[in-house]
Design a protein around this motif. Structure first.
Motif, PDB file in Angstrom:
ATOM      1  N   VAL A  68       0.853  -1.179   0.000  1.00  0.00           N
ATOM      2  CA  VAL A  68       0.000   0.000   0.000  1.00  0.00           C
ATOM      3  C   VAL A  68       0.890   1.230   0.000  1.00  0.00           C
ATOM      4  O   VAL A  68       1.830   1.325   0.776  1.00  0.00           O
ATOM      5  CB  VAL A  68      -0.923   0.012   1.240  1.00  0.00           C
ATOM      6  N   ASN A  69       0.597   2.163  -0.865  1.00  0.00           N
ATOM      7  CA  ASN A  69       1.374   3.384  -0.949  1.00  0.00           C
ATOM      8  C   ASN A  69       0.765   4.426  -0.027  1.00  0.00           C
ATOM      9  O   ASN A  69      -0.154   5.129  -0.396  1.00  0.00           O
ATOM     10  CB  ASN A  69       1.411   3.905  -2.386  1.00  0.00           C
ATOM     11  N   VAL A  70       1.306   4.513   1.194  1.00  0.00           N
ATOM     12  CA  VAL A  70       0.794   5.499   2.140  1.00  0.00           C
ATOM     13  C   VAL A  70       1.514   6.825   2.001  1.00  0.00           C
ATOM     14  O   VAL A  70       1.084   7.823   2.563  1.00  0.00           O
ATOM     15  CB  VAL A  70       0.892   5.005   3.604  1.00  0.00           C
ATOM     16  N   MET A  71       2.600   6.842   1.249  1.00  0.00           N
ATOM     17  CA  MET A  71       3.379   8.069   1.103  1.00  0.00           C
ATOM     18  C   MET A  71       2.558   9.196   0.482  1.00  0.00           C
ATOM     19  O   MET A  71       2.754  10.353   0.814  1.00  0.00           O
ATOM     20  CB  MET A  71       4.634   7.820   0.261  1.00  0.00           C
ATOM     21  N   ARG A  72       1.623   8.864  -0.373  1.00  0.00           N
ATOM     22  CA  ARG A  72       0.863   9.923  -1.042  1.00  0.00           C
ATOM     23  C   ARG A  72      -0.036  10.689  -0.078  1.00  0.00           C
ATOM     24  O   ARG A  72      -0.458  11.798  -0.371  1.00  0.00           O
ATOM     25  CB  ARG A  72       0.063   9.367  -2.201  1.00  0.00           C
ATOM     26  N   ASP A  73      -0.320  10.096   1.085  1.00  0.00           N
ATOM     27  CA  ASP A  73      -1.159  10.759   2.074  1.00  0.00           C
ATOM     28  C   ASP A  73      -0.360  11.596   3.063  1.00  0.00           C
ATOM     29  O   ASP A  73      -0.934  12.223   3.936  1.00  0.00           O
ATOM     30  CB  ASP A  73      -1.985   9.722   2.846  1.00  0.00           C
ATOM     31  N   LEU A  74       0.956  11.590   2.935  1.00  0.00           N
ATOM     32  CA  LEU A  74       1.801  12.325   3.860  1.00  0.00           C
ATOM     33  C   LEU A  74       2.137  13.709   3.332  1.00  0.00           C
ATOM     34  O   LEU A  74       2.264  13.912   2.129  1.00  0.00           O
ATOM     35  CB  LEU A  74       3.110  11.555   4.106  1.00  0.00           C
ATOM     36  N   SER A  75       2.320  14.635   4.261  1.00  0.00           N
ATOM     37  CA  SER A  75       2.754  15.977   3.872  1.00  0.00           C
ATOM     38  C   SER A  75       4.231  15.926   3.497  1.00  0.00           C
ATOM     39  O   SER A  75       4.932  14.950   3.802  1.00  0.00           O
ATOM     40  CB  SER A  75       2.553  16.950   5.036  1.00  0.00           C
ATOM     41  N   GLU A  77       6.574  17.610   4.827  1.00  0.00           N
ATOM     42  CA  GLU A  77       7.321  17.591   6.081  1.00  0.00           C
ATOM     43  C   GLU A  77       7.400  16.173   6.643  1.00  0.00           C
ATOM     44  O   GLU A  77       8.469  15.723   7.081  1.00  0.00           O
ATOM     45  CB  GLU A  77       6.655  18.522   7.091  1.00  0.00           C
ATOM     46  N   GLU A  78       6.300  15.430   6.609  1.00  0.00           N
ATOM     47  CA  GLU A  78       6.292  14.055   7.104  1.00  0.00           C
ATOM     48  C   GLU A  78       7.183  13.156   6.251  1.00  0.00           C
ATOM     49  O   GLU A  78       7.906  12.294   6.777  1.00  0.00           O
ATOM     50  CB  GLU A  78       4.858  13.516   7.140  1.00  0.00           C
ATOM     51  N   LYS A  79       7.165  13.359   4.945  1.00  0.00           N
ATOM     52  CA  LYS A  79       8.036  12.589   4.048  1.00  0.00           C
ATOM     53  C   LYS A  79       9.506  12.857   4.356  1.00  0.00           C
ATOM     54  O   LYS A  79      10.330  11.937   4.345  1.00  0.00           O
ATOM     55  CB  LYS A  79       7.730  12.924   2.590  1.00  0.00           C
ATOM     56  N   ILE A  81      10.757  13.786   7.259  1.00  0.00           N
ATOM     57  CA  ILE A  81      11.073  13.140   8.540  1.00  0.00           C
ATOM     58  C   ILE A  81      11.347  11.649   8.329  1.00  0.00           C
ATOM     59  O   ILE A  81      12.313  11.098   8.868  1.00  0.00           O
ATOM     60  CB  ILE A  81       9.936  13.368   9.559  1.00  0.00           C
ATOM     61  N   LEU A  82      10.511  10.990   7.527  1.00  0.00           N
ATOM     62  CA  LEU A  82      10.730   9.563   7.252  1.00  0.00           C
ATOM     63  C   LEU A  82      12.030   9.335   6.497  1.00  0.00           C
ATOM     64  O   LEU A  82      12.758   8.372   6.762  1.00  0.00           O
ATOM     65  CB  LEU A  82       9.554   8.986   6.461  1.00  0.00           C
ATOM     66  N   SER A  83      12.328  10.212   5.565  1.00  0.00           N
ATOM     67  CA  SER A  83      13.574  10.103   4.818  1.00  0.00           C
ATOM     68  C   SER A  83      14.770  10.220   5.754  1.00  0.00           C
ATOM     69  O   SER A  83      15.716   9.427   5.673  1.00  0.00           O
ATOM     70  CB  SER A  83      13.632  11.191   3.735  1.00  0.00           C
ATOM     71  N   ASN A  84      14.731  11.199   6.648  1.00  0.00           N
ATOM     72  CA  ASN A  84      15.818  11.370   7.611  1.00  0.00           C
ATOM     73  C   ASN A  84      15.913  10.175   8.558  1.00  0.00           C
ATOM     74  O   ASN A  84      17.009   9.715   8.881  1.00  0.00           O
ATOM     75  CB  ASN A  84      15.639  12.662   8.412  1.00  0.00           C
ATOM     76  N   PHE A  85      14.770   9.666   9.005  1.00  0.00           N
ATOM     77  CA  PHE A  85      14.754   8.514   9.903  1.00  0.00           C
ATOM     78  C   PHE A  85      15.421   7.302   9.253  1.00  0.00           C
ATOM     79  O   PHE A  85      16.178   6.572   9.888  1.00  0.00           O
ATOM     80  CB  PHE A  85      13.310   8.185  10.313  1.00  0.00           C
TER      81      PHE A  85
END
Length: 107
Positions: A68-75, A77-79, A81-85
């Motif tokens: 499931v592609n949940v990335m499209r529902d993220l802002s 800024e949230e993307k 944060i996930l990239s940095n994590f």
């Protein structure tokens, strides 16, 4: 279609609303749910996108909901944060999770 009605009702969606989303008639949805007719592969892809599941899951060919592609529902800024994590090591991730727990407990 084995799981069409289940997914539609789980998402609180009427046949009419689903039909409008994928540009087909409500009658087509009804016939698919009753397994009287089957949709074209292009429609199966649209339905998979609407319900964010794999075509195999939709067709009852597997119990796994699929990727499931949940990335499209993220802002953005949230993307970020996930990239940095994802760039952190195991120890750093643990420290970040501890700090996040502290922040959430003390807000």
């Amino acid at each position: 279609m084995l799981r069409l009605k289940q997914l539609r009702t789980e998402n609180n969606m009427s046949q009419r609303a689903l039909a409008k989303k994928i540009n087909v008639s409500q009658k087509a949805i009804d016939l698919w749910e009753k397994e009287i007719t089957e949709p074209k592969s292009s429609i199966i892809i649209l339905l998979s996108n609407v319900f964010e599941c794999s075509a195999d899951y939709l067709l009852g060919r597997g119990d796994d909901f699929g990727t499931v592609n949940v990335m499209r529902d993220l802002s953005d800024e949230e993307k970020q944060i996930l990239s940095n994590f994802s760039k952190l090591g195991k120890k750093q991730r643990g420290e970040l999770e501890s700090y996040l727990g502290y922040l959430l407990a003390n807000h």
